[in-house]
Motif scaffolding. Structure first.
Motif, PDB file in Angstrom:
ATOM      1  N   LEU A 151      31.820  30.600  28.837  1.00 42.27           N
ATOM      2  CA  LEU A 151      32.689  31.767  28.754  1.00 42.27           C
ATOM      3  C   LEU A 151      33.881  31.551  29.674  1.00 42.27           C
ATOM      4  CD1 LEU A 151      30.035  34.654  28.863  1.00 42.27           C
ATOM      5  CD2 LEU A 151      31.309  33.851  26.872  1.00 42.27           C
ATOM      6  N   GLY A 152      35.054  31.448  29.086  1.00 42.66           N
ATOM      7  CA  GLY A 152      36.246  31.223  29.898  1.00 42.66           C
ATOM      8  C   GLY A 152      36.209  29.917  30.650  1.00 42.66           C
ATOM      9  N   GLY A 153      35.552  28.918  30.072  1.00 42.25           N
ATOM     10  CA  GLY A 153      35.467  27.614  30.713  1.00 42.25           C
ATOM     11  C   GLY A 153      34.411  27.531  31.792  1.00 42.25           C
ATOM     12  N   VAL A 154      33.624  28.609  31.951  1.00 41.43           N
ATOM     13  CA  VAL A 154      32.577  28.644  32.974  1.00 41.43           C
ATOM     14  C   VAL A 154      31.222  28.774  32.303  1.00 41.43           C
ATOM     15  CG1 VAL A 154      31.678  29.875  34.981  1.00 41.43           C
ATOM     16  CG2 VAL A 154      34.152  29.713  34.624  1.00 41.43           C
ATOM     17  N   ALA A 155      30.263  27.945  32.713  1.00 36.04           N
ATOM     18  CA  ALA A 155      28.913  28.011  32.158  1.00 36.04           C
ATOM     19  C   ALA A 155      28.167  29.187  32.775  1.00 36.04           C
ATOM     20  CB  ALA A 155      28.165  26.708  32.428  1.00 36.04           C
ATOM     21  N   ARG A 156      27.631  30.051  31.935  1.00 33.94           N
ATOM     22  CA  ARG A 156      26.907  31.227  32.415  1.00 33.94           C
ATOM     23  C   ARG A 156      25.590  31.365  31.670  1.00 33.94           C
ATOM     24  NH1 ARG A 156      30.240  34.659  35.294  1.00 33.94           N
ATOM     25  NH2 ARG A 156      32.490  34.342  35.073  1.00 33.94           N
ATOM     26  N   LEU A 157      24.599  31.881  32.383  1.00 32.38           N
ATOM     27  CA  LEU A 157      23.347  32.209  31.725  1.00 32.38           C
ATOM     28  C   LEU A 157      23.601  33.308  30.701  1.00 32.38           C
ATOM     29  CD1 LEU A 157      20.805  32.295  34.711  1.00 32.38           C
ATOM     30  CD2 LEU A 157      20.665  30.806  32.705  1.00 32.38           C
ATOM     31  N   GLY A 158      22.939  33.206  29.554  1.00 36.23           N
ATOM     32  CA  GLY A 158      23.085  34.245  28.545  1.00 36.23           C
ATOM     33  C   GLY A 158      22.997  33.684  27.147  1.00 36.23           C
ATOM     34  N   LEU A 173      31.621  60.469  44.862  1.00 35.67           N
ATOM     35  CA  LEU A 173      30.173  60.261  44.849  1.00 35.67           C
ATOM     36  C   LEU A 173      29.621  59.838  43.495  1.00 35.67           C
ATOM     37  CD1 LEU A 173      27.447  60.454  46.353  1.00 35.67           C
ATOM     38  CD2 LEU A 173      27.374  62.873  45.702  1.00 35.67           C
ATOM     39  N   ASP A 174      30.063  60.486  42.431  1.00 38.20           N
ATOM     40  CA  ASP A 174      29.468  60.237  41.117  1.00 38.20           C
ATOM     41  C   ASP A 174      30.337  59.369  40.216  1.00 38.20           C
ATOM     42  OD1 ASP A 174      31.457  62.080  40.788  1.00 38.20           O
ATOM     43  OD2 ASP A 174      30.295  63.475  39.555  1.00 38.20           O
ATOM     44  N   GLU A 175      31.391  58.773  40.755  1.00 35.32           N
ATOM     45  CA  GLU A 175      32.270  57.932  39.939  1.00 35.32           C
ATOM     46  C   GLU A 175      31.760  56.491  39.897  1.00 35.32           C
ATOM     47  OE1 GLU A 175      36.436  58.015  40.523  1.00 35.32           O
ATOM     48  OE2 GLU A 175      36.543  60.200  40.754  1.00 35.32           O
ATOM     49  N   GLY A 176      31.741  55.919  38.702  1.00 34.75           N
ATOM     50  CA  GLY A 176      31.348  54.531  38.562  1.00 34.75           C
ATOM     51  C   GLY A 176      32.468  53.591  38.969  1.00 34.75           C
ATOM     52  N   GLY A 177      32.181  52.306  38.993  1.00 38.15           N
ATOM     53  CA  GLY A 177      33.195  51.318  39.353  1.00 38.15           C
ATOM     54  C   GLY A 177      33.553  51.385  40.817  1.00 38.15           C
ATOM     55  N   THR A 178      34.747  50.917  41.158  1.00 37.25           N
ATOM     56  CA  THR A 178      35.223  50.951  42.529  1.00 37.25           C
ATOM     57  C   THR A 178      36.718  51.244  42.565  1.00 37.25           C
ATOM     58  OG1 THR A 178      35.725  49.564  44.474  1.00 37.25           O
ATOM     59  CG2 THR A 178      35.267  48.413  42.413  1.00 37.25           C
ATOM     60  N   VAL A 179      37.112  52.231  43.333  1.00 31.15           N
ATOM     61  CA  VAL A 179      38.526  52.593  43.418  1.00 31.15           C
ATOM     62  C   VAL A 179      39.341  51.507  44.104  1.00 31.15           C
ATOM     63  CG1 VAL A 179      38.129  55.075  43.404  1.00 31.15           C
ATOM     64  CG2 VAL A 179      38.113  53.846  45.591  1.00 31.15           C
ATOM     65  N   LEU A 180      38.668  50.607  44.814  1.00 30.90           N
ATOM     66  CA  LEU A 180      39.373  49.519  45.487  1.00 30.90           C
ATOM     67  C   LEU A 180      39.581  48.320  44.568  1.00 30.90           C
ATOM     68  CD1 LEU A 180      37.651  49.556  48.997  1.00 30.90           C
ATOM     69  CD2 LEU A 180      39.861  50.533  48.343  1.00 30.90           C
ATOM     70  N   GLY A 181      38.871  48.305  43.453  1.00 33.17           N
ATOM     71  CA  GLY A 181      38.928  47.133  42.590  1.00 33.17           C
ATOM     72  C   GLY A 181      38.088  46.007  43.172  1.00 33.17           C
ATOM     73  N   THR A 182      37.802  45.003  42.362  1.00 31.87           N
ATOM     74  CA  THR A 182      36.982  43.891  42.826  1.00 31.87           C
ATOM     75  C   THR A 182      37.374  42.624  42.085  1.00 31.87           C
ATOM     76  OG1 THR A 182      34.694  43.157  43.238  1.00 31.87           O
ATOM     77  CG2 THR A 182      35.119  44.320  41.160  1.00 31.87           C
ATOM     78  N   HIS A 183      36.829  41.526  42.532  1.00 33.99           N
ATOM     79  CA  HIS A 183      37.118  40.226  41.928  1.00 33.99           C
ATOM     80  C   HIS A 183      35.890  39.359  42.157  1.00 33.99           C
ATOM     81  CE1 HIS A 183      39.041  36.551  40.742  1.00 33.99           C
ATOM     82  NE2 HIS A 183      40.248  37.082  40.698  1.00 33.99           N
ATOM     83  N   ASN A 184      35.281  38.877  41.070  1.00 28.12           N
ATOM     84  CA  ASN A 184      34.016  38.155  41.236  1.00 28.12           C
ATOM     85  C   ASN A 184      34.181  36.648  41.404  1.00 28.12           C
ATOM     86  OD1 ASN A 184      34.750  37.531  38.631  1.00 28.12           O
ATOM     87  ND2 ASN A 184      32.890  38.304  37.656  1.00 28.12           N
ATOM     88  N   ARG A 185      35.425  36.186  41.500  1.00 28.30           N
ATOM     89  CA  ARG A 185      35.608  34.751  41.781  1.00 28.30           C
ATOM     90  C   ARG A 185      36.717  34.570  42.823  1.00 28.30           C
ATOM     91  NH1 ARG A 185      34.999  33.743  36.068  1.00 28.30           N
ATOM     92  NH2 ARG A 185      37.195  33.237  35.820  1.00 28.30           N
ATOM     93  N   ALA A 186      36.658  35.368  43.888  1.00 24.04           N
ATOM     94  CA  ALA A 186      37.686  35.306  44.925  1.00 24.04           C
ATOM     95  C   ALA A 186      37.033  34.897  46.243  1.00 24.04           C
ATOM     96  CB  ALA A 186      38.383  36.651  45.071  1.00 24.04           C
ATOM     97  N   ASP A 187      36.888  33.606  46.445  1.00 23.38           N
ATOM     98  CA  ASP A 187      36.312  33.066  47.669  1.00 23.38           C
ATOM     99  C   ASP A 187      37.437  32.456  48.508  1.00 23.38           C
ATOM    100  OD1 ASP A 187      35.015  31.771  49.710  1.00 23.38           O
ATOM    101  OD2 ASP A 187      33.654  30.638  48.416  1.00 23.38           O
ATOM    102  N   PRO A 188      37.796  33.062  49.646  1.00 21.45           N
ATOM    103  CA  PRO A 188      38.895  32.522  50.465  1.00 21.45           C
ATOM    104  C   PRO A 188      38.647  31.093  50.944  1.00 21.45           C
ATOM    105  CG  PRO A 188      38.368  34.763  51.132  1.00 21.45           C
ATOM    106  CD  PRO A 188      37.282  34.327  50.185  1.00 21.45           C
TER     107      PRO A 188
END
Length: 346
Positions: free
Chosen positions: A239-246, A62-77
């Motif tokens: 950042l890493g070859g990707v244009a990002r706002l910031g 309940l109170d743990e941050g993150g995700t125990v399953l892990g994630t990927h923000n650029r994984a589009d099948p």
């Protein structure tokens, strides 16, 4: 019933609480239910990386941050290393006998979920984003936690600004939605709040800060990463070859220092970055995550597929994935919080 659960996109406080609630609600309703966690989001579907989720294993999440399953923000099948790997993802679902999928993610993940739903995959979505920018959803879990970090940072920066007579600039996340900067800036007592939805003039901002420094000896600026100048320009970085706002915080600090430095006022920048994503969820987010997870389990049992859970008027409702996909919830003109900011930051 066999259900798959995945977390997609950036990490966020409250993800584990949703995983916990979905698993407990499903298994309590039917002890025969089997819940499988898909590792690292949609990547795990393509690569066939799954793990069992049992009530005894999720109760303390309940109170743990993150995700125990892990994630990927650029994984589009549908765009997997230059090819369409959606058939491989569907094959994984079939191979494991998964009857329905819970996708916990932001606008990108829910858009992918909608595409799979159109191919016949039974899916229920759960909105996740610190940016609070998912369409037809008034509050996303993770947002309150991010706002708390911003407010605390501004409170801390205020003591330094006061001690040194400085203008302190704090850059927040949020992409093209200014919710984090708006609520965080209000909660942290910022003297200027700069949003993507409200283009600002540098001259007007300089004058406002000059007044504040004259009145109280210091000033605080809370700027969203997607903040827009009056000419429509935003600040991007590679950042890493990707244009990002910031990077707007540092750029703005440079401009303001040239203008205010002549009067003896230093300007310094702070970038919170991923600190806004990390750590334990607030009590509000723990409760909201639990509500979303239980609502998703109920939708699964009622076979209300092709929908995402959403918060509307403090009620958990179901919204078609097709109504959310490809849309973004920004701060609308005339919003009450904008009126508040206009008064306290004037």
């Amino acid at each position: 019933m066999k259900v798959g659960v995945l977390t997609g996109g950036g990490d966020c406080p409250g993800l584990n609480a949703v995983i916990r609630a979905v698993t407990l609600a499903l298994c309590q309703a039917d002890a025969r239910t089997e819940v499988l966690g898909i590792q690292r989001g949609f990547w795990g579907l393509v690569e066939d990386r799954l793990q069992p989720l049992r009530p005894t294993a999720v109760r303390d999440l309940l109170d743990e941050g993150g995700t125990v399953l892990g994630t990927h923000n650029r994984a589009d099948p549908f765009d997997w290393q230059g090819r369409d790997a959606s058939a491989e993802a569907l094959a994984t679902v079939e191979r494991h006998g998964i009857e329905a999928l819970v996708v916990i993610g932001g606008d990108g993940s829910l858009t992918i979920a909608d595409r799979f739903a159109r191919l016949g995959l039974p899916i229920v979505g759960v909105p996740k984003t610190i940016d609070n920018d998912i369409a037809d959803n008034e509050r996303s879990f993770g947002f309150d936690s991010a706002v708390a970090v911003v407010a605390d940072a501004l409170t801390r920066l205020k003591t330094t600004a006061h001690s040194h007579g400085r203008v302190m600039v704090l850059e927040t996340m949020g992409r093209n939605a200014g919710w984090i900067a708006l609520e965080g800036g209000l909660a942290g007592g910022a003297d200027a709040i700069l949003l993507p939805e409200q283009p600002f003039h540098l001259d007007a901002l300089t004058e406002r800060l000059q007044r504040r420094v004259a009145e109280q000896g210091h000033a605080l600026v809370c700027v969203a990463e997607g903040a827009t100048l009056a000419d429509g320009a935003q600040h991007w970085q590679q950042l890493g070859g990707v244009a990002r706002l910031g990077g707007i915080g540092q750029a703005l600090t440079h401009e303001l220092d040239q203008r205010l430095g002549k009067q003896g006022t230093e300007v310094r920048a702070t970038l919170l970055g991923h600190l806004q994503r990390g750590g334990a969820p607030t009590a509000f987010d723990r409760v909201l995550s639990t509500r979303f997870g239980v609502a998703a389990a109920q939708a699964l049992r009622e076979r209300a597929f092709g929908h995402t859970i959403a918060l509307q008027g403090d009620r958990c409702v179901r919204v078609p994935l097709s109504a959310v996909a490809g849309r973004q919830r920004c701060v609308p003109p005339g919003h009450e919080l904008l009126d508040c900011a206009a008064v306290v930051c004037a």
